[in-house]
Design an enzyme around this catalytic site. Structure first.
Site, PDB file in Angstrom:
ATOM      1  N   GLY A   7       0.799  -1.083  -0.089  1.00 21.69           N
ATOM      2  CA  GLY A   7       0.133  -0.037   0.095  1.00 21.69           C
ATOM      3  C   GLY A   7       0.881   1.169  -0.209  1.00 21.69           C
ATOM      4  N   GLY A   9       0.895   4.237  -1.203  1.00 21.48           N
ATOM      5  CA  GLY A   9       0.452   5.424  -1.825  1.00 21.48           C
ATOM      6  C   GLY A   9       0.900   6.504  -0.939  1.00 21.48           C
ATOM      7  N   LYS A  78      -5.664   1.885   2.710  1.00 20.55           N
ATOM      8  CA  LYS A  78      -6.697   2.017   3.185  1.00 20.55           C
ATOM      9  C   LYS A  78      -7.318   0.862   3.919  1.00 20.55           C
ATOM     10  CE  LYS A  78      -7.309   6.495   2.181  1.00 20.55           C
ATOM     11  NZ  LYS A  78      -7.958   7.004   0.877  1.00 20.55           N
ATOM     12  N   ASN A 104      -5.414   4.435   9.919  1.00 18.86           N
ATOM     13  CA  ASN A 104      -6.264   4.847  10.768  1.00 18.86           C
ATOM     14  C   ASN A 104      -7.596   3.708  11.067  1.00 18.86           C
ATOM     15  OD1 ASN A 104      -5.719   7.608  11.335  1.00 18.86           O
ATOM     16  ND2 ASN A 104      -6.458   8.267   9.272  1.00 18.86           N
ATOM     17  N   LYS A 186      -7.617   9.243  18.024  1.00 25.01           N
ATOM     18  CA  LYS A 186      -7.622   9.699  16.757  1.00 25.01           C
ATOM     19  C   LYS A 186      -8.786   9.093  15.968  1.00 25.01           C
ATOM     20  CE  LYS A 186      -4.754  10.394  12.766  1.00 25.01           C
ATOM     21  NZ  LYS A 186      -4.055   9.876  11.716  1.00 25.01           N
ATOM     22  N   ASN A 190     -11.439  11.522  13.803  1.00 26.85           N
ATOM     23  CA  ASN A 190     -11.791  11.200  12.376  1.00 26.85           C
ATOM     24  C   ASN A 190     -13.147  10.794  12.435  1.00 26.85           C
ATOM     25  OD1 ASN A 190      -9.179  11.332  11.148  1.00 26.85           O
ATOM     26  ND2 ASN A 190      -8.899   9.222  11.811  1.00 26.85           N
ATOM     27  N   ASN A 194     -13.980  13.391   9.648  1.00 27.04           N
ATOM     28  CA  ASN A 194     -13.974  12.836   8.449  1.00 27.04           C
ATOM     29  C   ASN A 194     -15.726  12.776   8.100  1.00 27.04           C
ATOM     30  OD1 ASN A 194     -11.441  12.855   8.439  1.00 27.04           O
ATOM     31  ND2 ASN A 194     -11.430  10.855   7.845  1.00 27.04           N
TER      32      ASN A 194
END
Ligand code: NAD
Length: 310
Positions: A7, A9, A78, A104, A186, A190, A194
């Site tokens: 991953g 990214g 993700k 996350n 966190k 989020n 978010n």
């Protein structure tokens, strides 16, 4: 250290690039062909507070092409892709491989545990920001930290080595026995910002446009903190709300990743954030009406995007 990042990214490339600059043998593993091609052709372009440069001393390949079991496997997909990504690199998990997740949301240890024992998993959080500016090009501006711990709470020498490597790469990394408090704080941050931005279309600062915006964010954060407390985790609700208020005051124009995903018609990390909180709340009998509503609304938005794309 031999490091593989699955991953690769925005975050995976940032961490992998910084570790490669310290002389570690880094392989970036991803399924994004354009990103991999660009890195192989010209190196990874890393734009950080330390400058704008190309990191060429690293490998980049698709999962089946990676061959050597690393000392450290960093998972930075993700959360909705974690299980698939780990299956894709299962052949790399040697007996000495430690697996690190700073993703996350909740459920990351459980996903990794399907492949390696608890005493080889490192779990934590990071506040470093990063975005993919284009294929092979990562930007990260600002400062951040990494807090992590072995998933069973006992840091072993090989894991301490990983902490040192991240620290020496400039990532401000510390081993921290209070890591679960940091993870839940966190998640609360989020879940609030978010989730609300994803369904309202507001940037973070726009939540300060009406008193209800910050009040709703605080209500979500309080619910998540209540679930953490019911699980026996000493998360700090006031500190979390102070960070939310600070973000609303200062993160002008910032679109959280969940809003970016919604705008791009992609699936979000809502299940690992709101979904996991709602599931844990049900176990402990904690009411989480705002978090549940955000979960339902984001699912609706995702379903609409799916229908539109079909
Ligand atoms: P990203 O979308 O930029 O990167 C994820 C990468 O995973 C992509 O390149 C994708 O191609 C790759 N991928 C997907 N499926 C794969 C598979 N099966 N095998 C290999 N690779 C696969 O995401 P990101 O912004 O780097 O975020 C990664 C994680 O870090 C998320 O959990 C996010 O919430 C968290 N995080 C992000 C930031 C940030 O500022 N970007 C900050 C802190 C934490």
């Amino acid at each position: 250290m031999k490091v593989a990042v699955v991953g690769a990214g925005a975050m995976g490339s940032l961490f992998g690039g910084l570790l490669a600059e310290q002389g570690h043998a880094v392989t970036l593993i991803d399924v994004n062909a354009a990103h991999l091609d660009a890195i192989r052709a010209q190196g990874l372009r890393l734009q950080t507070g330390s400058g704008d440069r190309y990191v060429t001393a690293l490998g980049a390949c698709r999962p089946p092409e990676a061959r050597e079991p690393p000392d450290l496997l960093v998972v930075f997909t993700k959360t909705l892709h974690t299980a698939g990504a780990l299956s894709g690199v299962a052949h790399l998990l040697g007996p000495g491989t430690q697996v690190l997740s700073l993703q996350n949301g909740l459920g990351n240890v459980e996903a990794i545990r399907q492949h390696v024992a608890l005493d080889r998993i490192l779990i934590g959080v990071t506040t470093w920001p990063a975005d993919l500016a284009g294929p092979g090009h990562v930007r990260s501006h600002g400062q951040g930290i990494v807090r992590l711990m072995s998933a069973d709470g006992q840091l072993r020498p090989k894991q301490a080595e990983a902490v040192r490597a991240l620290q020496e790469a400039g990532l401000c990394c510390t081993a921290d026995t209070a890591v679960w408090s940091a993870i839940w704080e966190k998640v609360a941050f989020n879940a609030a910002l978010n989730g609300i931005c994803a369904v309202s279309g507001c940037t973070v600062d726009q939540l300060g446009g009406v008193a209800d915006g910050q009040a709703l964010a605080f209500a979500v954060a309080d619910e998540v903190m209540s679930v953490a407390h019911a699980q026996g985790i000493e998360a700090n609700a006031e500190a979390c709300k102070a960070r939310i208020a600070d973000a609303i005051a200062h993160h002008v124009g910032h679109k959280p990743s969940m809003l970016q995903d919604v705008l791009a018609g992609r699936k979000t990390e809502v299940e690992a954030i709101h979904g996991a909180v709602v599931a844990a709340a049900a176990v402990h009998g904690v009411p989480v009406p705002h978090t549940r509503t955000l979960l339902q609304l984001v699912r609706l938005v995702e379903a609409r995007a799916g229908t539109a794309a079909a």
